[in-house]
Every structure is written in structure tokens, then in C-alpha cells.
Design a protein around this motif. Structure first.
Motif, mmCIF file in Angstrom:
data_model
loop_
_atom_site.group_PDB
_atom_site.id
_atom_site.type_symbol
_atom_site.label_atom_id
_atom_site.label_comp_id
_atom_site.label_asym_id
_atom_site.label_seq_id
_atom_site.Cartn_x
_atom_site.Cartn_y
_atom_site.Cartn_z
ATOM 1 N N MET A 177 0.848 -1.198 0.000
ATOM 2 C CA MET A 177 0.000 0.000 0.000
ATOM 3 C C MET A 177 0.877 1.239 0.000
ATOM 4 S SD MET A 177 -2.936 1.159 2.720
ATOM 5 C CE MET A 177 -3.795 2.723 2.499
ATOM 6 N N ALA A 178 0.549 2.195 -0.869
ATOM 7 C CA ALA A 178 1.342 3.411 -0.956
ATOM 8 C C ALA A 178 1.263 4.190 0.347
ATOM 9 C CB ALA A 178 0.835 4.283 -2.108
ATOM 10 N N GLU A 179 2.370 4.849 0.695
ATOM 11 C CA GLU A 179 2.407 5.676 1.892
ATOM 12 C C GLU A 179 1.423 6.836 1.745
ATOM 13 O OE1 GLU A 179 3.899 5.262 4.699
ATOM 14 O OE2 GLU A 179 5.121 3.509 4.216
ATOM 15 N N LEU A 180 0.690 7.085 2.805
ATOM 16 C CA LEU A 180 -0.291 8.165 2.773
ATOM 17 C C LEU A 180 0.369 9.508 2.483
ATOM 18 C CD1 LEU A 180 -3.290 8.786 3.122
ATOM 19 C CD2 LEU A 180 -2.864 9.148 5.559
ATOM 20 N N GLN A 181 1.591 9.698 2.968
ATOM 21 C CA GLN A 181 2.299 10.956 2.735
ATOM 22 C C GLN A 181 2.578 11.159 1.250
ATOM 23 O OE1 GLN A 181 5.898 11.328 5.002
ATOM 24 N NE2 GLN A 181 6.203 13.473 4.446
ATOM 25 N N ASP A 182 2.947 10.084 0.539
ATOM 26 C CA ASP A 182 3.208 10.179 -0.904
ATOM 27 C C ASP A 182 1.915 10.467 -1.663
ATOM 28 O OD1 ASP A 182 5.781 9.607 -0.237
ATOM 29 O OD2 ASP A 182 5.789 7.570 -1.021
ATOM 30 N N ILE A 183 0.828 9.843 -1.233
ATOM 31 C CA ILE A 183 -0.465 10.102 -1.857
ATOM 32 C C ILE A 183 -0.855 11.560 -1.667
ATOM 33 C CG2 ILE A 183 -2.933 9.569 -1.768
ATOM 34 C CD1 ILE A 183 -2.172 6.721 -0.985
ATOM 35 N N GLY A 184 -0.661 12.062 -0.457
ATOM 36 C CA GLY A 184 -0.977 13.462 -0.183
ATOM 37 C C GLY A 184 -0.151 14.405 -1.031
ATOM 38 N N ALA A 185 1.106 14.062 -1.272
ATOM 39 C CA ALA A 185 1.978 14.891 -2.114
ATOM 40 C C ALA A 185 1.450 14.938 -3.541
ATOM 41 C CB ALA A 185 3.397 14.341 -2.089
ATOM 42 N N PHE A 186 1.056 13.781 -4.074
ATOM 43 C CA PHE A 186 0.499 13.752 -5.431
ATOM 44 C C PHE A 186 -0.755 14.607 -5.531
ATOM 45 C CE2 PHE A 186 -3.035 11.704 -7.706
ATOM 46 C CZ PHE A 186 -2.695 12.092 -9.001
ATOM 47 N N VAL A 187 -1.660 14.466 -4.564
ATOM 48 C CA VAL A 187 -2.911 15.232 -4.598
ATOM 49 C C VAL A 187 -2.618 16.729 -4.546
ATOM 50 C CG1 VAL A 187 -5.033 15.749 -3.331
ATOM 51 C CG2 VAL A 187 -4.305 13.375 -3.631
ATOM 52 N N ALA A 188 -1.691 17.131 -3.702
ATOM 53 C CA ALA A 188 -1.360 18.558 -3.590
ATOM 54 C C ALA A 188 -0.808 19.106 -4.895
ATOM 55 C CB ALA A 188 -0.362 18.768 -2.453
ATOM 56 N N VAL A 189 0.102 18.382 -5.523
ATOM 57 C CA VAL A 189 0.706 18.845 -6.778
ATOM 58 C C VAL A 189 -0.341 18.883 -7.890
ATOM 59 C CG1 VAL A 189 2.423 18.332 -8.548
ATOM 60 C CG2 VAL A 189 2.997 18.033 -6.135
ATOM 61 N N ALA A 190 -1.182 17.857 -7.959
ATOM 62 C CA ALA A 190 -2.210 17.811 -9.006
ATOM 63 C C ALA A 190 -3.222 18.931 -8.824
ATOM 64 C CB ALA A 190 -2.904 16.452 -8.997
ATOM 65 N N ARG A 191 -3.620 19.189 -7.596
ATOM 66 C CA ARG A 191 -4.607 20.236 -7.338
ATOM 67 C C ARG A 191 -4.052 21.623 -7.643
ATOM 68 N NH1 ARG A 191 -7.516 18.549 -1.568
ATOM 69 N NH2 ARG A 191 -9.125 17.184 -2.466
ATOM 70 N N ASP A 241 -10.478 14.099 1.938
ATOM 71 C CA ASP A 241 -11.281 15.129 2.602
ATOM 72 C C ASP A 241 -11.932 14.572 3.861
ATOM 73 O OD1 ASP A 241 -10.623 17.002 0.716
ATOM 74 O OD2 ASP A 241 -12.441 16.717 -0.478
ATOM 75 N N ALA A 242 -12.372 13.302 3.785
ATOM 76 C CA ALA A 242 -12.995 12.681 4.955
ATOM 77 C C ALA A 242 -11.974 12.490 6.071
ATOM 78 C CB ALA A 242 -13.615 11.342 4.563
ATOM 79 N N VAL A 243 -10.757 12.089 5.711
ATOM 80 C CA VAL A 243 -9.698 11.931 6.716
ATOM 81 C C VAL A 243 -9.385 13.266 7.360
ATOM 82 C CG1 VAL A 243 -7.258 11.390 7.044
ATOM 83 C CG2 VAL A 243 -8.689 9.888 5.658
ATOM 84 N N GLU A 244 -9.278 14.317 6.530
ATOM 85 C CA GLU A 244 -8.985 15.648 7.054
ATOM 86 C C GLU A 244 -10.083 16.121 7.999
ATOM 87 O OE1 GLU A 244 -8.104 20.181 5.388
ATOM 88 O OE2 GLU A 244 -8.287 18.498 3.999
ATOM 89 N N SER A 245 -11.340 15.877 7.622
ATOM 90 C CA SER A 245 -12.452 16.277 8.484
ATOM 91 C C SER A 245 -12.429 15.512 9.797
ATOM 92 C CB SER A 245 -13.783 16.048 7.763
ATOM 93 O OG SER A 245 -13.885 16.859 6.611
ATOM 94 N N ALA A 246 -12.108 14.210 9.730
ATOM 95 C CA ALA A 246 -12.064 13.398 10.944
ATOM 96 C C ALA A 246 -10.977 13.883 11.890
ATOM 97 C CB ALA A 246 -11.836 11.923 10.575
ATOM 98 N N LEU A 247 -9.803 14.190 11.349
ATOM 99 C CA LEU A 247 -8.717 14.693 12.184
ATOM 100 C C LEU A 247 -9.048 16.056 12.772
ATOM 101 C CD1 LEU A 247 -5.636 13.671 9.998
ATOM 102 C CD2 LEU A 247 -6.410 12.610 12.126
ATOM 103 N N ASP A 248 -9.790 16.859 12.004
ATOM 104 C CA ASP A 248 -10.102 18.205 12.463
ATOM 105 C C ASP A 248 -11.099 18.201 13.615
ATOM 106 O OD1 ASP A 248 -9.691 21.154 11.795
ATOM 107 O OD2 ASP A 248 -11.879 21.005 11.809
ATOM 108 N N VAL A 249 -11.808 17.091 13.795
ATOM 109 C CA VAL A 249 -12.737 16.996 14.927
ATOM 110 C C VAL A 249 -11.991 17.230 16.244
ATOM 111 C CG1 VAL A 249 -14.214 15.419 16.236
ATOM 112 C CG2 VAL A 249 -14.380 15.511 13.748
#
Length: 299
Positions: free
Chosen positions: A1-15, A74-82
Motif C-alpha cells: 500500500m502506498a504511503e499516505l504521505q506520498d499520496i498526499g503529495a500527489f494530490v497537492a501537486v495535481a490540485r 477530505d474525509a480523513v482531514e475532516s475526521a482529524l479536524d474533529v
């Protein structure tokens, strides 16, 4: 499974359409993000981003992955923000995308008291007059007028509820060229015009006692609406022609006598701006604080 940090990096660059902007938004470095994306591409065995010296764009595979990942992240971010709700005062970053008119006419009344009330929230304002996909831009909320908002968004009023467009010219211009007495007279005058980023050039609209008049004026100056608006005002102040802009924008110049109101009874009214954001069950704590703060302001 890909590291969540690497996935987050891809999403940030793509966005954000590039490594530098993504690094700025995520408090990281372009080299770290690049390495993370390369690891993810190597693990998946497919190219996710097309890179050139000038731009970065998602491949078809990258775009499909981004579409699938965004709701989950987005769901993970919302959960952490709780967890933020257990703090004495909300903290974090609030990213807003606003047009220049809101940055100039609305936010100066909102931001100082909000920052005083919530010193641990960092506000990041992007001034952009184009249509914006909030989710792709990485912003939490935006300010737009009703006809330029994204669909399926929660919207609440912010700023004055009614505004007007105003027409004005310098005393020197009016002394030399005379006063227009009706909107149609503007076809014989020098008019300073604006163009949207899309290329559309909005007409000048007027209304009086239920009668509406739309004019396509002509003139020697066309500026980009938003960034070029001050140049248009400067030209009007110098006597180069008539300017048509938000009344609140022009009112200080008229109060000082630098510009004269023209055809004031014909100035059209329109609904004020809205703060809009995606409809989520859990709003990030900084955005929730901002949403709750707005109704307490008087305009």
C-alpha cells in the motif's frame, strides 16, 4: 500500500498544478514533493503527472486517481479536524478564494476583528476573479456573487446585501465633453471598459423606474476586470473617460470631488456577495469559526 504521505503529495501537486505552488501550500519543499510523487509512480507502475519546464498536469491515470482519492482524503482531514473542537480556541489554516472586489470592499471589514478574535488561525487569501473549483484549488471557501458561484454549495451572505454599479467621470472630462443625460448618450462619449479573464466584455447596464437599458460603449482603453480596475480608475481621474464600477469602489473619489457621479438615478442595484463552501457534515474548525463569525458583523 502506498504511503499516505506520498499520496498526499500527489494530490497537492495535481490540485495546485505545480510543485512550487503545492510546496508553498503544504509548507514543504518542491524537491520533497517531487520525490514523493516519483515513489508513488514507481510503486503503481504508471505515470501520474506530465511534467514540463513550465507546467505540471495530471495524466488520464492521474486524473482518475485524483477523483477517487479526493473524497477519501477530505474525509480523513475532516475526521482529524474533529480533535480541533477540543481546543480552547480553533487553530489551523483557513484558505479563501475571493475576487478583487471582495478583497477591496468586503474583507477589510471582516479580517481585522476575526484575526483579533482567533489569533491562532492563519488566513491565506487568494485573489482570483475567474470561476474557481474550490476542491481542486485546495481552498476551504470562496466569496463570489450569486451568478458566479459553483453549484451545489452552501452559501451565506457576507458584506452589504445590496450594492450598485456607479458611473463617474472627472470634472475636467465633463467640462470638456459635456454631461450625458440618458444612457444612450454614452455612445457619443469616451468610455473606459473592462474584460473578464474569459474574454467576455460585459455591457453597461442601467435601470430606472423598471426600465432597463443595456449599452455597449466604446473607448480607447480596455483592462482586465479585477487586476486592471485601478488602472481604469486612474485613467478616469486623469480625464480620459467615463468609468463604470462598484459604487463603493468609486465613492471615496466622488466624496473628494475627484470624480463626479453621472446618471446616478440610472445606477443598477444587485445582490451582494456570498461566502460559499462545500456542504460537509464536519467543517474544518477554522472555517466553522469564520462561518459563525460573519452573522455578527454589521454592514
Amino acid at each position: 500500500m502506498a504511503e499516505l504521505q506520498d499520496i498526499g503529495a500527489f494530490v497537492a501537486v495535481a490540485r495546485h498544478g505545480g510543485f512550487r505552488e503545492a510546496a508553498r501550500q503544504t509548507d514543504s519543499s518542491a524537491s520533497q514533493l517531487s520525490a514523493a510523487v516519483r515513489r508513488l509512480e514507481a510503486q503503481l507502475g504508471v505515470r501520474l503527472l506530465n511534467r514540463t519546464t513550465r507546467s505540471v498536469a495530471a495524466t488520464d491515470a492521474g486524473q482518475r486517481l485524483l477523483e477517487q482519492l479526493s473524497p477519501a482524503l477530505d474525509a480523513v482531514e475532516s475526521a482529524l479536524d474533529v480533535v480541533n473542537g477540543f481546543r480552547e480556541r480553533p487553530a489551523g489554516r483557513l484558505r479563501l478564494n475571493v475576487p478583487l472586489s471582495a478583497a477591496r470592499l468586503v474583507l477589510p471589514r471582516v479580517l481585522p476583528p476575526f484575526m483579533a478574535a482567533y489569533p491562532e488561525i492563519v488566513l491565506e487569501i487568494t485573489v482570483d476573479d475567474s470561476f474557481v473549483d474550490l476542491l481542486r484549488s485546495g481552498c476551504d471557501a470562496g466569496i463570489r456573487y450569486e451568478e458566479r458561484m459553483e453549484q451545489d454549495m452552501v452559501a451565506i451572505p457576507i458584506g452589504p446585501r445590496m450594492q450598485r454599479f456607479a458611473l463617474a467621470a472627472s470634472p475636467a472630462y465633463l467640462q470638456q465633453h459635456g454631461w450625458p443625460h440618458k444612457p444612450q448618450d454614452l455612445l457619443q462619449h469616451t468610455c473606459l471598459r473592462g474584460r473578464f479573464g474569459s474574454g467576455a466584455m460585459p455591457p453597461w447596464e442601467f435601470e430606472h423606474k423598471g426600465r432597463k437599458v443595456v449599452i455597449e460603449p466604446q473607448g480607447p482603453l480596455i483592462v482586465s476586470l479585477g487586476a486592471g480596475a485601478d488602472l481604469m480608475v486612474d485613467a478616469a481621474l486623469a480625464g480620459s473617460g467615463l468609468v463604470y464600477l462598484f459604487e463603493d469602489w468609486l465613492r471615496p473619489y466622488m466624496a473628494r470631488g475627484e470624480l463626479e457621479p453621472v446618471l446616478e438615478r440610472w445606477w443598477p442595484s444587485f445582490t451582494g456577495p456570498f461566502l460559499y463552501y462545500p456542504g460537509r457534515r464536519y467543517l474544518p474548525a477554522p472555517l466553522r469559526a469564520f462561518v459563525d463569525f460573519i452573522p455578527g458583523l454589521r454592514w
